[in-house]
Motif scaffolding. Sequence first.
Motif, PDB file in Angstrom:
ATOM      1  N   ALA A 101     -43.478 -10.375  25.225  1.00 27.98           N
ATOM      2  CA  ALA A 101     -44.522  -9.964  26.165  1.00 27.98           C
ATOM      3  C   ALA A 101     -45.578  -9.135  25.448  1.00 27.98           C
ATOM      4  N   ARG A 102     -45.133  -8.277  24.518  1.00 30.23           N
ATOM      5  CA  ARG A 102     -46.069  -7.488  23.705  1.00 30.23           C
ATOM      6  C   ARG A 102     -45.330  -6.935  22.486  1.00 30.23           C
ATOM      7  N   TRP A 103     -46.112  -6.746  21.431  1.00 28.20           N
ATOM      8  CA  TRP A 103     -45.596  -6.233  20.160  1.00 28.20           C
ATOM      9  C   TRP A 103     -45.824  -4.741  20.093  1.00 28.20           C
ATOM     10  N   GLU A 104     -44.987  -4.053  19.314  1.00 32.41           N
ATOM     11  CA  GLU A 104     -45.276  -2.646  19.062  1.00 32.41           C
ATOM     12  C   GLU A 104     -46.615  -2.591  18.329  1.00 32.41           C
ATOM     13  N   GLU A 149     -37.770  -6.363  31.832  1.00 35.84           N
ATOM     14  CA  GLU A 149     -38.087  -6.448  30.406  1.00 35.84           C
ATOM     15  C   GLU A 149     -37.019  -5.719  29.591  1.00 35.84           C
ATOM     16  N   CYS A 150     -36.973  -6.030  28.302  1.00 39.58           N
ATOM     17  CA  CYS A 150     -36.093  -5.311  27.385  1.00 39.58           C
ATOM     18  C   CYS A 150     -36.787  -5.241  26.031  1.00 39.58           C
ATOM     19  N   VAL A 151     -36.248  -4.406  25.163  1.00 41.67           N
ATOM     20  CA  VAL A 151     -36.746  -4.328  23.795  1.00 41.67           C
ATOM     21  C   VAL A 151     -36.071  -5.444  23.010  1.00 41.67           C
ATOM     22  N   GLY A 152     -36.833  -6.061  22.126  1.00 39.43           N
ATOM     23  CA  GLY A 152     -36.304  -7.105  21.267  1.00 39.43           C
ATOM     24  C   GLY A 152     -36.631  -6.800  19.822  1.00 39.43           C
ATOM     25  N   ILE A 153     -35.974  -7.497  18.936  1.00 38.45           N
ATOM     26  CA  ILE A 153     -36.236  -7.359  17.506  1.00 38.45           C
ATOM     27  C   ILE A 153     -36.321  -8.758  16.918  1.00 38.45           C
ATOM     28  N   VAL A 154     -37.278  -8.961  16.033  1.00 28.60           N
ATOM     29  CA  VAL A 154     -37.458 -10.261  15.387  1.00 28.60           C
ATOM     30  C   VAL A 154     -37.917 -10.014  13.959  1.00 28.60           C
ATOM     31  N   LYS A 202     -39.894  -6.428  13.214  1.00 24.82           N
ATOM     32  CA  LYS A 202     -40.692  -5.669  14.181  1.00 24.82           C
ATOM     33  C   LYS A 202     -39.933  -5.624  15.495  1.00 24.82           C
ATOM     34  N   TYR A 203     -40.228  -4.601  16.277  1.00 27.22           N
ATOM     35  CA  TYR A 203     -39.724  -4.536  17.638  1.00 27.22           C
ATOM     36  C   TYR A 203     -40.791  -5.096  18.572  1.00 27.22           C
ATOM     37  N   CYS A 204     -40.356  -5.586  19.700  1.00 26.85           N
ATOM     38  CA  CYS A 204     -41.274  -6.121  20.700  1.00 26.85           C
ATOM     39  C   CYS A 204     -40.671  -5.892  22.081  1.00 26.85           C
ATOM     40  N   ILE A 205     -41.471  -6.102  23.097  1.00 30.82           N
ATOM     41  CA  ILE A 205     -40.981  -6.096  24.475  1.00 30.82           C
ATOM     42  C   ILE A 205     -40.799  -7.555  24.868  1.00 30.82           C
ATOM     43  N   VAL A 206     -39.603  -7.884  25.345  1.00 29.70           N
ATOM     44  CA  VAL A 206     -39.275  -9.255  25.738  1.00 29.70           C
ATOM     45  C   VAL A 206     -39.328  -9.337  27.263  1.00 29.70           C
ATOM     46  N   GLY A 207     -40.068 -10.333  27.757  1.00 29.88           N
ATOM     47  CA  GLY A 207     -40.189 -10.527  29.199  1.00 29.88           C
ATOM     48  C   GLY A 207     -38.976 -11.228  29.782  1.00 29.88           C
ATOM     49  N   GLU A 208     -38.968 -11.358  31.101  1.00 32.23           N
ATOM     50  CA  GLU A 208     -37.843 -12.017  31.783  1.00 32.23           C
ATOM     51  C   GLU A 208     -37.627 -13.443  31.290  1.00 32.23           C
ATOM     52  N   ASP A 209     -38.704 -14.104  30.819  1.00 28.38           N
ATOM     53  CA  ASP A 209     -38.603 -15.490  30.359  1.00 28.38           C
ATOM     54  C   ASP A 209     -38.058 -15.600  28.923  1.00 28.38           C
ATOM     55  N   GLY A 210     -37.788 -14.445  28.268  1.00 30.03           N
ATOM     56  CA  GLY A 210     -37.249 -14.457  26.914  1.00 30.03           C
ATOM     57  C   GLY A 210     -38.303 -14.497  25.827  1.00 30.03           C
ATOM     58  N   ALA A 211     -39.562 -14.592  26.204  1.00 28.49           N
ATOM     59  CA  ALA A 211     -40.662 -14.635  25.227  1.00 28.49           C
ATOM     60  C   ALA A 211     -41.187 -13.218  24.961  1.00 28.49           C
ATOM     61  N   LYS A 253     -30.457   3.857  12.503  1.00 32.80           N
ATOM     62  CA  LYS A 253     -31.086   4.520  13.630  1.00 32.80           C
ATOM     63  C   LYS A 253     -32.561   4.615  13.294  1.00 32.80           C
ATOM     64  N   ASP A 254     -33.341   3.736  13.885  1.00 32.15           N
ATOM     65  CA  ASP A 254     -34.738   3.554  13.501  1.00 32.15           C
ATOM     66  C   ASP A 254     -35.664   4.521  14.226  1.00 32.15           C
ATOM     67  N   LYS A 255     -36.899   4.610  13.710  1.00 30.62           N
ATOM     68  CA  LYS A 255     -37.943   5.380  14.369  1.00 30.62           C
ATOM     69  C   LYS A 255     -38.223   4.758  15.730  1.00 30.62           C
ATOM     70  N   PRO A 256     -38.758   5.534  16.678  1.00 31.87           N
ATOM     71  CA  PRO A 256     -39.020   4.996  18.014  1.00 31.87           C
ATOM     72  C   PRO A 256     -39.996   3.827  18.011  1.00 31.87           C
ATOM     73  N   TYR A 257     -39.869   2.972  19.025  1.00 32.08           N
ATOM     74  CA  TYR A 257     -40.785   1.872  19.281  1.00 32.08           C
ATOM     75  C   TYR A 257     -42.165   2.460  19.436  1.00 32.08           C
ATOM     76  N   GLY A 258     -43.169   1.749  18.939  1.00 32.17           N
ATOM     77  CA  GLY A 258     -44.515   2.273  19.153  1.00 32.17           C
ATOM     78  C   GLY A 258     -45.584   1.505  18.495  1.00 32.17           C
TER      79      GLY A 258
END
Length: 151
Positions: free
Chosen positions: A121-124, A67-72, A110-119, A146-151
């Motif tokens: 996986a979950r929102w902050e 997984e990785c962090v994403g932004i949309v 918003k930031y989100c967690i992106v799964g291996e499939d690129g979709a 430099k933004d506030k932490p994901y959460g």
Amino acid sequence: PGFVVVAVMSISMQGVFGGAVCAHTWSSAISHAFTPLAGGRVPPRLSLRGGGTLEMSTTCDQTSMGECVGIVGSGDALGNWKNPIKMDGKGYPKWKTSINVNEGDEFEYKYCIVGEDGAVARWETKGSSVNRKCKVSGDMLSSGLKDKPYG
């Protein structure tokens, strides 16, 4: 009787690629003719604001393997709320990405967690019904967001 506004921008880059030192300079010029308003005033919507790359970063230690962090967010640069941009996690737990913007641009995201499939996986979840907001300043273009932490 009118006047012409000319703006010139030059970007220089250098680095090492494949063991060779590389350098390149890009230059661009724009011009626009204006007719002054009564009293010689410039039209109020005239803007010579600059554009560039905005580096955005946050911290997050809530990802799992693959997984990785994403932004949309709003606008083309942030995927129009449809396609999250995967952020670079080489400095884990710091995540960063760069987007092309203009000084004065305003957007929500918003930031989100992106799964291996690129979709997504979950929102902050902290303030899940409230989007983060940004108005791009010249200082931001040079120093990054430099933004506030994901959460």
